[in-house]
Scaffold this motif. Structure first.
Motif, PDB file in Angstrom:
ATOM      1  N   LEU A   1      29.682 -45.667  54.203  1.00 46.33           N
ATOM      2  CA  LEU A   1      28.887 -46.662  53.884  1.00 46.33           C
ATOM      3  C   LEU A   1      29.649 -48.203  54.046  1.00 46.33           C
ATOM      4  CD1 LEU A   1      25.950 -47.792  52.843  1.00 46.33           C
ATOM      5  CD2 LEU A   1      26.975 -47.811  50.235  1.00 46.33           C
ATOM      6  N   VAL A   2      28.677 -49.004  55.044  1.00 45.39           N
ATOM      7  CA  VAL A   2      29.763 -50.334  55.232  1.00 45.39           C
ATOM      8  C   VAL A   2      28.509 -51.399  54.865  1.00 45.39           C
ATOM      9  CG1 VAL A   2      30.319 -51.725  57.302  1.00 45.39           C
ATOM     10  CG2 VAL A   2      30.822 -49.203  57.256  1.00 45.39           C
ATOM     11  N   ALA A   3      29.063 -52.466  54.320  1.00 44.44           N
ATOM     12  CA  ALA A   3      28.019 -53.552  54.020  1.00 44.44           C
ATOM     13  C   ALA A   3      28.810 -54.981  54.580  1.00 44.44           C
ATOM     14  CB  ALA A   3      27.970 -53.711  52.438  1.00 44.44           C
TER      15      ALA A   3
ATOM     16  N   ILE B   1      20.068 -52.939  68.948  1.00 40.35           N
ATOM     17  CA  ILE B   1      21.070 -52.131  69.477  1.00 40.35           C
ATOM     18  C   ILE B   1      21.830 -51.421  68.522  1.00 40.35           C
ATOM     19  CG2 ILE B   1      23.515 -52.282  70.670  1.00 40.35           C
ATOM     20  CD1 ILE B   1      21.980 -54.513  72.656  1.00 40.35           C
ATOM     21  N   ALA B   2      22.173 -52.493  67.296  1.00 42.72           N
ATOM     22  CA  ALA B   2      23.167 -51.686  66.234  1.00 42.72           C
ATOM     23  C   ALA B   2      22.367 -50.526  65.790  1.00 42.72           C
ATOM     24  CB  ALA B   2      23.408 -52.868  65.292  1.00 42.72           C
ATOM     25  N   LYS B   3      20.988 -50.819  65.596  1.00 40.51           N
ATOM     26  CA  LYS B   3      20.140 -49.568  64.992  1.00 40.51           C
ATOM     27  C   LYS B   3      20.213 -48.356  65.910  1.00 40.51           C
ATOM     28  CE  LYS B   3      15.402 -49.032  63.119  1.00 40.51           C
ATOM     29  NZ  LYS B   3      14.316 -48.416  63.619  1.00 40.51           N
ATOM     30  N   GLY B   4      19.996 -48.676  66.990  1.00 39.21           N
ATOM     31  CA  GLY B   4      19.954 -47.332  68.376  1.00 39.21           C
ATOM     32  C   GLY B   4      21.452 -46.798  67.901  1.00 39.21           C
ATOM     33  N   MET B   5      22.426 -47.461  67.963  1.00 41.27           N
ATOM     34  CA  MET B   5      23.760 -47.006  67.694  1.00 41.27           C
ATOM     35  C   MET B   5      24.232 -45.985  66.433  1.00 41.27           C
ATOM     36  SD  MET B   5      26.078 -49.195  70.058  1.00 41.27           S
ATOM     37  CE  MET B   5      25.960 -49.412  72.025  1.00 41.27           C
ATOM     38  N   VAL B   6      23.574 -46.810  65.461  1.00 36.11           N
ATOM     39  CA  VAL B   6      23.639 -46.025  64.048  1.00 36.11           C
ATOM     40  C   VAL B   6      22.820 -44.941  64.049  1.00 36.11           C
ATOM     41  CG1 VAL B   6      22.861 -46.266  61.625  1.00 36.11           C
ATOM     42  CG2 VAL B   6      24.079 -48.084  62.823  1.00 36.11           C
ATOM     43  N   GLU B   7      21.520 -44.818  64.628  1.00 40.48           N
ATOM     44  CA  GLU B   7      20.891 -43.560  64.547  1.00 40.48           C
ATOM     45  C   GLU B   7      21.355 -42.539  65.581  1.00 40.48           C
ATOM     46  OE1 GLU B   7      16.795 -45.323  65.436  1.00 40.48           O
ATOM     47  OE2 GLU B   7      16.729 -46.105  63.150  1.00 40.48           O
TER      48      GLU B   7
ATOM     49  N   THR C   1      21.629 -44.659  59.084  1.00 42.75           N
ATOM     50  CA  THR C   1      20.495 -45.594  58.925  1.00 42.75           C
ATOM     51  C   THR C   1      21.128 -46.751  58.909  1.00 42.75           C
ATOM     52  OG1 THR C   1      20.713 -44.859  56.708  1.00 42.75           O
ATOM     53  CG2 THR C   1      18.796 -43.847  57.887  1.00 42.75           C
ATOM     54  N   ILE C   2      20.277 -47.996  59.175  1.00 39.77           N
ATOM     55  CA  ILE C   2      20.772 -49.144  58.779  1.00 39.77           C
ATOM     56  C   ILE C   2      19.542 -50.005  58.353  1.00 39.77           C
ATOM     57  CG2 ILE C   2      19.753 -49.885  61.136  1.00 39.77           C
ATOM     58  CD1 ILE C   2      22.196 -51.849  61.520  1.00 39.77           C
ATOM     59  N   TRP C   3      19.624 -50.889  57.335  1.00 35.63           N
ATOM     60  CA  TRP C   3      18.803 -51.722  56.575  1.00 35.63           C
ATOM     61  C   TRP C   3      19.521 -53.244  56.113  1.00 35.63           C
ATOM     62  CZ3 TRP C   3      21.789 -47.766  54.873  1.00 35.63           C
ATOM     63  CH2 TRP C   3      22.329 -47.916  53.197  1.00 35.63           C
ATOM     64  N   VAL C   4      18.727 -53.847  55.732  1.00 32.64           N
ATOM     65  CA  VAL C   4      19.034 -55.075  55.262  1.00 32.64           C
ATOM     66  C   VAL C   4      18.459 -55.492  53.828  1.00 32.64           C
ATOM     67  CG1 VAL C   4      17.271 -56.680  56.313  1.00 32.64           C
ATOM     68  CG2 VAL C   4      19.509 -57.779  55.960  1.00 32.64           C
TER      69      VAL C   4
ATOM     70  N   PHE D   1      23.666 -56.555  55.396  1.00 34.06           N
ATOM     71  CA  PHE D   1      23.412 -55.624  56.367  1.00 34.06           C
ATOM     72  C   PHE D   1      24.176 -54.271  55.936  1.00 34.06           C
ATOM     73  CE2 PHE D   1      20.281 -57.170  59.246  1.00 34.06           C
ATOM     74  CZ  PHE D   1      20.554 -58.671  59.245  1.00 34.06           C
ATOM     75  N   TYR D   2      23.394 -53.339  55.653  1.00 31.98           N
ATOM     76  CA  TYR D   2      24.203 -52.029  55.437  1.00 31.98           C
ATOM     77  C   TYR D   2      24.132 -50.959  56.572  1.00 31.98           C
ATOM     78  CZ  TYR D   2      23.910 -53.487  50.275  1.00 31.98           C
ATOM     79  OH  TYR D   2      24.065 -54.257  49.101  1.00 31.98           O
ATOM     80  N   PHE D   3      25.096 -50.138  56.714  1.00 28.01           N
ATOM     81  CA  PHE D   3      24.502 -49.220  57.531  1.00 28.01           C
ATOM     82  C   PHE D   3      25.667 -47.735  57.039  1.00 28.01           C
ATOM     83  CE2 PHE D   3      28.118 -50.742  60.114  1.00 28.01           C
ATOM     84  CZ  PHE D   3      29.015 -49.839  60.275  1.00 28.01           C
TER      85      PHE D   3
END
Ligand code: ADP
Length: 331
Positions: free
Chosen positions: A255-257, A297-303, A308-311, A321-323
């Motif tokens: 988990l990264v923030a 792009i970040a979302k596509g790469m996380v997926e 998952t990515i969210w804010v 922003f978390y992923f």
């Protein structure tokens, strides 16, 4: 409108039962004669107060005439038919609109892919020659060339975003997982982004536990994800801001923030900012550079990593922003 039996009903918006003397009425006599009707019912099809058509029932010579209850029944039927017709038309219009959208979307993707491809080579030449010229130039000219190189580097990052997007969209982007230490990713990204942060006098802190396990992920893509989040944090935070990068193990995931104390994002925009080309429009932000691709792009790469990515954000006080990606990404 106004002509014949249906025309009269459509114009007046009332049902008509055509038999007996009415058949001789000069307004309808011609129609009755032409179609050899012995009796007929004509009712308007109403949808939201507007006549959208007329329902006609007719009997030929020798048949028993229609009754009042036939008219009543037909009017009920007409109400249902009008709603069904309007729904079908609406459905058709929506389908057409979807089709047009899909075509436009395809054209846009094609354009991005071609433009990015065509811009890449000349840009590489500009960068190569200006870097080469810098080595031989006088100090004054070197300063000018620095500006050229900076501008070309900015263009390069826009083009890289365009290339990444078109690869993501076409499904060409593949994951190349390898064992990586997240602290290594942070170091790499910070090295590239530090000049931007220094320009705005931001402080960037990191909280990465020394015992964070090595993960299996695509190193280059992790760099793009983190770099896009960080460059936004830098862009959308007033001078002298505080930015932090935290990482921890959360179950079987990393988990990264990335937190900033910048301008924040209104709640109703928080979903849409991950869409392609979406930017929150406000006078505060319009001055910022970017084409609205970084987060998608970040979302596509996380997926792509199965994550998952969210804010979470509060306008005026900042955003996080978390992923979250699996510790071991599937190959
Ligand atoms: P770009 O940065 O090129 O505009 P992005 O896709 O990276 O595109 O971001 C989309 C939008 O989300 C930005 O234009 C901005 O309005 C908003 N946004 C992203 N990150 C932040 C942040 N850290 N703070 C405030 N707004 C942000």
């Amino acid at each position: 409108m106004g002509q014949g039996i249906a025309g009269w009903v459509a114009e007046h918006g009332e049902p008509l039962i055509l038999q007996g003397d009415l058949k001789e009425d000069p307004r309808f006599a011609e129609a009755v004669r032409r179609s050899e009707i012995s009796s007929a019912i004509s009712v308007p099809l109403f949808f939201r107060g507007t006549v959208i058509g007329v329902l006609n029932l007719a009997k030929g010579p020798g048949a028993s005439p229609f009754t009042e209850s036939d008219v009543e029944f037909t009017s009920v039927l007409a109400g249902q038919a009008a709603a069904a017709i309007e729904n079908a038309r609406m459905f058709e219009r929506i389908q057409k609109a979807y089709q047009q959208l899909a075509e436009l979307d395809y054209l846009k993707s094609e354009f991005i892919s071609i433009a990015a491809h065509e811009l890449r080579t000349p840009l590489a030449i500009i960068l190569a020659y200006s870097t080469l010229m810098k080595e031989e130039a006088t100090e004054a000219i070197q300063e000018h060339l620095d500006i050229v190189v900076d501008a070309a580097m900015q263009l390069k990052s826009v083009i890289e975003n365009m290339v990444d997007l078109s690869h993501l969209e076409s499904g060409e982007l593949e994951l190349q997982p390898q064992p990586v230490r997240f602290s290594e990713i942070v170091e790499l990204v910070l090295e590239g982004i530090r000049p931007l942060a220094e320009e705005k006098e931001h402080t960037i802190s990191t909280e990465i536990p020394p015992d964070l396990p090595t993960i299996v992920a695509d190193k280059q893509k992790l760099c793009v994800i983190l770099s896009n989040l960080l460059s936004n944090a830098i862009k959308f935070t007033e001078t002298g801001g505080q930015i932090s990068i935290r990482a921890e193990v959360d179950g079987d995931a990393l988990l990264v923030a990335v937190t900033d104390n910048g301008i924040g994002i209104p709640e109703k925009e928080q979903e849409r900012i991950f869409d392609r080309f979406y930017q929150v429009e406000s006078s505060l932000r319009r001055e910022h550079k970017g084409i609205g691709l970084g987060l998608s792009i970040a979302k596509g790469m996380v997926e792509l990593h199965g994550g998952t990515i969210w804010v979470e954000s509060q306008p005026g006080s900042g955003s996080t922003f978390y992923f979250r990606i699996p510790l071991r990404s599937p190959r």
